[in-house]
Design a protein around this motif. Sequence first.
Motif, mmCIF file in Angstrom:
data_model
loop_
_atom_site.group_PDB
_atom_site.id
_atom_site.type_symbol
_atom_site.label_atom_id
_atom_site.label_comp_id
_atom_site.label_asym_id
_atom_site.label_seq_id
_atom_site.Cartn_x
_atom_site.Cartn_y
_atom_site.Cartn_z
ATOM 1 N N GLN A 1 0.561 -1.165 0.302
ATOM 2 C CA GLN A 1 0.006 -0.254 -0.483
ATOM 3 C C GLN A 1 1.183 1.238 0.111
ATOM 4 O O GLN A 1 1.774 1.035 0.670
ATOM 5 C CB GLN A 1 -0.513 0.117 1.081
ATOM 6 N N ARG A 2 0.572 1.871 -0.548
ATOM 7 C CA ARG A 2 1.083 3.748 -0.465
ATOM 8 C C ARG A 2 0.246 4.370 -0.399
ATOM 9 O O ARG A 2 -0.117 5.104 -1.139
ATOM 10 C CB ARG A 2 1.834 3.692 -1.646
ATOM 11 N N PRO A 3 -0.114 4.906 0.829
ATOM 12 C CA PRO A 3 -1.359 5.786 1.128
ATOM 13 C C PRO A 3 -1.345 6.866 1.271
ATOM 14 O O PRO A 3 0.619 7.633 1.734
ATOM 15 C CB PRO A 3 -1.809 5.211 2.395
ATOM 16 N N LEU A 4 -1.859 8.164 0.372
ATOM 17 C CA LEU A 4 -1.449 10.096 0.614
ATOM 18 C C LEU A 4 -2.062 10.205 1.918
ATOM 19 O O LEU A 4 -3.310 9.685 1.828
ATOM 20 C CB LEU A 4 -1.653 10.005 -0.460
ATOM 21 N N ALA A 5 -1.682 11.015 2.915
ATOM 22 C CA ALA A 5 -2.408 11.900 3.759
ATOM 23 C C ALA A 5 -2.262 13.389 3.142
ATOM 24 O O ALA A 5 -1.433 13.981 3.178
ATOM 25 C CB ALA A 5 -1.692 11.479 5.373
ATOM 26 N N ILE A 6 -4.192 13.876 3.186
ATOM 27 C CA ILE A 6 -4.155 14.707 2.604
ATOM 28 C C ILE A 6 -4.979 16.304 2.999
ATOM 29 O O ILE A 6 -5.983 15.072 4.228
ATOM 30 C CB ILE A 6 -4.726 14.530 1.578
ATOM 31 N N ALA A 7 -4.590 16.985 3.649
ATOM 32 C CA ALA A 7 -5.092 17.660 4.558
ATOM 33 C C ALA A 7 -5.578 19.448 3.910
ATOM 34 O O ALA A 7 -4.453 19.604 3.602
ATOM 35 C CB ALA A 7 -4.952 18.392 5.922
ATOM 36 N N PRO A 8 -6.086 20.201 4.373
ATOM 37 C CA PRO A 8 -6.294 21.730 3.970
ATOM 38 C C PRO A 8 -5.505 22.515 4.878
ATOM 39 O O PRO A 8 -5.992 22.346 6.473
ATOM 40 C CB PRO A 8 -7.973 21.977 4.109
ATOM 41 N N VAL A 9 -5.399 23.207 4.704
ATOM 42 C CA VAL A 9 -4.116 23.548 5.264
ATOM 43 C C VAL A 9 -4.849 24.752 6.336
ATOM 44 O O VAL A 9 -5.620 25.801 5.901
ATOM 45 C CB VAL A 9 -3.010 24.289 4.811
ATOM 46 N N PRO A 10 -4.728 24.846 7.851
ATOM 47 C CA PRO A 10 -5.453 25.875 8.940
ATOM 48 C C PRO A 10 -5.326 27.118 8.238
ATOM 49 O O PRO A 10 -4.244 27.551 8.258
ATOM 50 C CB PRO A 10 -5.751 25.407 10.232
ATOM 51 N N ALA A 11 -6.122 27.916 8.343
ATOM 52 C CA ALA A 11 -5.733 29.344 7.843
ATOM 53 C C ALA A 11 -4.973 30.189 9.322
ATOM 54 O O ALA A 11 -3.703 30.909 9.091
ATOM 55 C CB ALA A 11 -7.214 29.707 7.957
ATOM 56 N N SER A 12 -4.955 29.942 10.466
ATOM 57 C CA SER A 12 -4.428 29.988 11.511
ATOM 58 C C SER A 12 -4.024 28.892 12.461
ATOM 59 O O SER A 12 -4.901 28.424 13.369
ATOM 60 C CB SER A 12 -5.245 31.149 12.226
#
Length: 255
Positions: free
Chosen positions: A100-111
Amino acid sequence: MSSVEVRAAEVALHRRAAWACAAAPGRFRVWEHVGVLAVLAEDPALGFLSSVSGVGPDTLPEAIRLADAPVWGTVAPTLVVPVGLGGAALSGAGFTRVGQRPLAIAPVPASTAPESDVVAADGSFADVLLAGYEVDGPVAAFIRAEHRLATVRGLFLMRAGSPIAAAAMSLHGDVAVLGGASTLREHRGRGAQTRLLRHRLHLAAEAGATLAVATAAAGSASAANLRAAGFALHERLAWRRPRTPGSTPAPGGRG
């Protein structure tokens, strides 16, 4: 997460790989073909780099054809495909699941707040990072070359005046790649990487990034840290098959 975010994350990782391969000793090629992302490393010790990614329903047939191209020579590339896509087609073409080769993705918090004990790394960054990774040989040489790049930002978590953990990041448009992180063995299990993760998200927000991506082995402590920090894991499977004997040797150079 949306398909647009996944694509942006995969493209950013591909660009980071291109930087690393251009800086590292050895023979590499990094290219894009009809939307599919490819990396070729000729050194067998760096075989984990040789891959075809960025694959979607419309490009799976092209990805399979690309894996058969003469450019690979005797190297067997790994096809990295989202879970649930193309299993029957890949099996029918002779590919076998190899992990498996998962990606971890998240929106960058504004602050976000910075971490008080995280500082910009000095010239010893690669030494600390490699001490935490506990690797040597061609893999260590590749990592060292990648993290000498001015475009890759290195950070230390300090304790009693000395670095106990290292982490890196790079910016690719509005995507932050949080790649390269390790903790010295005697300091593991105490939240060092969680703090470095939070600090990198802070820096990414300051730089105007809107999305962050990282990779981690499935089921690892790193994957757990990323989940706890709000990252969603995009599951991908790795598929591979042996190259046909007598394949045309790959050309040298970097593309």
